[in-house]
Design an enzyme around this catalytic site. Structure first.
Site: not given
Ligand code: PGA
Length: 249
Positions: A11-13, A96, A98, A166, A172, A211, A232-233
């Site tokens: 997920n590149w956000k 998600h 967010e 999650e 993150g 993470s 994510g990251g």
């Molecule tokens: P993260 O994000 O791997 O940067 O913790 C995960 C996500 O929000 O899907």
């Protein structure tokens, strides 16, 4: 019981411009060389979906990070599931944390979005997870299982549904739950899926996210009922994303 084929999803956000497509190209090469024993998905921002589909080879699926619950209409700035299908997306992430936080999306809306995704013929990755306060208050299981129940549309099938657990506090932050905690939550989610879908609930993928990195992926992915990762990251760079894919070798 059939274990579903694992899915490692990136997920590149709100990250990435055309120059970052080089990471997908690099990922193609890493997979061509070293293989991938799981399904691989990249969800770039909307603006890169078309180009990502042109760059990604057939071992890398492309998906979206969100969509609107309606099929078309007066919704300025929004994107419908059918538009994503038209581009060639296979999956859409919905709910998600967010989105739940920044856009006040609740499980009822998430369920409507998932329904739109599924009726369009795509697969919905439905995200759930507790906040730190909910975990500290001992409410993780009721919070997560309620989110799962309320976020899955009534006529969903096992084939068009993926769940991503999650924990909000792990996204993150570099922090992850213990292996025992991950196992406990995934077992509870599995139980909800089996109640809902019968035996085929065992074939629905339940991803862990929060993470995930190459250093912890192998251990997290070995937990029972963990059928992949939502990353994510670490998905922004082909090397670290591929390091997670290699947890399945
Ligand atoms: P993260 O994000 O791997 O940067 O913790 C995960 C996500 O929000 O899907």
């Amino acid at each position: 019981m059939t274990t579903p084929r694992a899915l490692v999803a990136g997920n590149w956000k709100m990250n990435g411009v055309a120059a970052n497509l080089a990471e997908i190209e690099k990922l193609n090469g890493l997979i061509a060389e070293g293989g991938a024993n799981c399904d691989v998905l990249v969800c770039p921002p909307f603006t890169l979906i078309h180009q990502s589909l042109q760059v990604a080879d057939d071992r890398v699926d492309i998906g979206a990070q969100d969509c609107h619950a309606n099929f078309s209409g007066a919704h300025t700035g929004d994107i419908a599931a059918g538009m994503l299908q038209d581009q060639g997306c296979k999956y859409v992430i919905v709910g998600h944390s967010e989105r739940r936080t920044d856009h006040h999306e609740h499980s009822e809306l998430v369920s409507e979005k998932a329904k739109a995704v599924q009726e369009t013929g795509l697969i919905a990755i439905i995200c759930v997870g507790e906040t730190e306060g909910e975990r500290d208050g001992g409410n993780t299981l009721p919070v997560v299982t309620t989110q799962v129940r309320d976020s899955i549309p009534a006529d969903a099938t096992a084939d068009n549904t993926v769940i991503a657990y999650e924990p909000v506090w792990a996204i993150g932050t570099g922090r992850t739950p213990t292996i025992a905690d991950v196992a406990e939550v995934h077992a509870a989610v599995r139980q909800v899926l089996v109640e809902r879908f019968g035996d085929s609930g065992n074939t629905i993928r339940i991803l862990y996210g929060g993470s995930v990195k190459p250093e912890n992926a192998r251990e997290l992915m070995s937990v029972e009922n963990v059928n992949g990762a939502l990353v994510g990251g670490a998905s922004l760079k082909a090397d670290s994303f591929y390091g997670i894919i290699q947890a399945y070798d």
